[in-house]
Motif scaffolding. Structure first.
Motif, PDB file in Angstrom:
ATOM      1  N   SER A  72      -3.975 -43.430  -3.535  1.00  0.00           N
ATOM      2  CA  SER A  72      -5.230 -44.198  -3.551  1.00  0.00           C
ATOM      3  C   SER A  72      -6.414 -43.354  -4.018  1.00  0.00           C
ATOM      4  O   SER A  72      -7.254 -43.825  -4.804  1.00  0.00           O
ATOM      5  CB  SER A  72      -5.515 -44.787  -2.172  1.00  0.00           C
ATOM      6  N   LYS A  73      -6.520 -42.114  -3.554  1.00  0.00           N
ATOM      7  CA  LYS A  73      -7.632 -41.250  -3.963  1.00  0.00           C
ATOM      8  C   LYS A  73      -7.521 -40.884  -5.445  1.00  0.00           C
ATOM      9  O   LYS A  73      -8.530 -40.815  -6.160  1.00  0.00           O
ATOM     10  CB  LYS A  73      -7.676 -39.990  -3.106  1.00  0.00           C
ATOM     11  N   GLU A  74      -6.286 -40.638  -5.907  1.00  0.00           N
ATOM     12  CA  GLU A  74      -6.082 -40.287  -7.315  1.00  0.00           C
ATOM     13  C   GLU A  74      -6.443 -41.451  -8.230  1.00  0.00           C
ATOM     14  O   GLU A  74      -6.936 -41.251  -9.352  1.00  0.00           O
ATOM     15  CB  GLU A  74      -4.625 -39.858  -7.532  1.00  0.00           C
TER      16      GLU A  74
END
Length: 286
Positions: A72-74
């Motif tokens: 999700s962060k990537e």
């Protein structure tokens, strides 16, 4: 695409990265890697499909860590990088607004792939080094012929971030008279684009959006929803971004279709399968 020997180490590398993103529980990661070793021992054969094996491994990680979206962060980072480059890209397209240049830009966007290239590569540097490269395989004449022969196109997208550049190509295709349907993942896998990711960059404002009905790496026809299968079966013109879609479509019946793969060759297995060097950009009719 069938597996090559180097797919094995790549599966383990991807699994480690996904587990590190999904959990800090060392005991859980040891149990998970044991399960992945067992799965590969039973299923890693010369006739195995590369993206089918990868899809199972990432689903195992999501399920057993109870983390539905490890990347999700990537995905947020990918969108941020793409949007940072957008003014530069738009300036390049003002200088050369040819269809071929839009295609090249969309393929450069395929570099934003934390699954194929890992978490430590420098996407900004990689993008800049690729902007001036010619396509190593360039079947633009066949692509233009397909545009002239069809009214509708099914566009299979790949990664979040990349879809910012895809949007530019889609707008160009619409300008050329095509009706575009964009197919996304139903649920997160790797940093692949889902419905909410597409809406966040405004793809829903220019094209019809749908999903393949599952969370496979690329398109695995047998795993897709019946609704998507019907759409695919009735689509005579298909544009597919990225390695996963290449891997899946080479295992799919494409008879009677104009199917084009747009990608950056980011691994030695796909390099061997296509017969082109690594890190090359291609527009290939399948």
């Amino acid at each position: 695409m069938k597996v090559y020997y180097e797919c094995g180490p790549c599966f383990i590398r991807q699994a480690k990265e996904a587990m590190d993103l999904a959990t800090d529980d060392n005991e859980l990661k040891i149990n998970l890697i044991e399960d992945i070793f067992d799965f590969l021992a039973d299923n890693y054969t010369q006739n195995a499909s590369s993206n089918k094996l990868g899809s199972v491994i990432h689903r195992m990680i999501k399920e057993k860590t109870n983390c539905s979206d490890p990347y999700s962060k990537e995905k947020v980072i990918g969108n941020k990088i793409a949007l940072e480059f957008l003014p530069m890209i738009e300036k390049l397209l003002e200088e050369d607004n040819s269809l071929e240049n839009y295609i090249k830009i969309a393929i450069v966007g395929n570099i934003l792939d934390f699954g194929a290239l890992g978490l430590d590569f420098n996407p900004q540097e990689f993008i800049l080094s690729n902007l001036d490269k010619n396509l190593a395989i360039n079947q633009i004449d066949q692509f233009k012929e397909a545009i002239s022969n069809h009214k509708d196109v099914l566009f299979l997208v790949d990664n979040t971030g990349e879809i910012v550049f895809d949007k530019l190509l889609i707008e160009k295709l619409i300008e050329l008279g095509l009706n575009v349907t964009v197919a996304l993942k139903e649920k997160p896998i790797l940093n692949d684009a889902c419905m909410e990711d597409a809406k966040s960059v405004g793809l829903d404002e220019i094209a019809k959006l749908t999903t393949i009905g599952t969370d496979s790496i690329g398109l695995i026809y047998d795993e897709a929803s019946q609704e998507f299968k019907n759409l695919f079966d009735n689509s005579d013109f298909v544009i597919a971004k990225g390695l996963g879609n290449y891997e899946g479509l080479t295992e799919t019946n494409l008879e009677g279709k104009d199917v084009f793969s747009l990608l950056c060759v980011k691994c030695s297995a796909v390099s061997k399968d296509i017969g082109i060097g690594e890190r090359e950009n291609i527009l290939l009719k399948l």
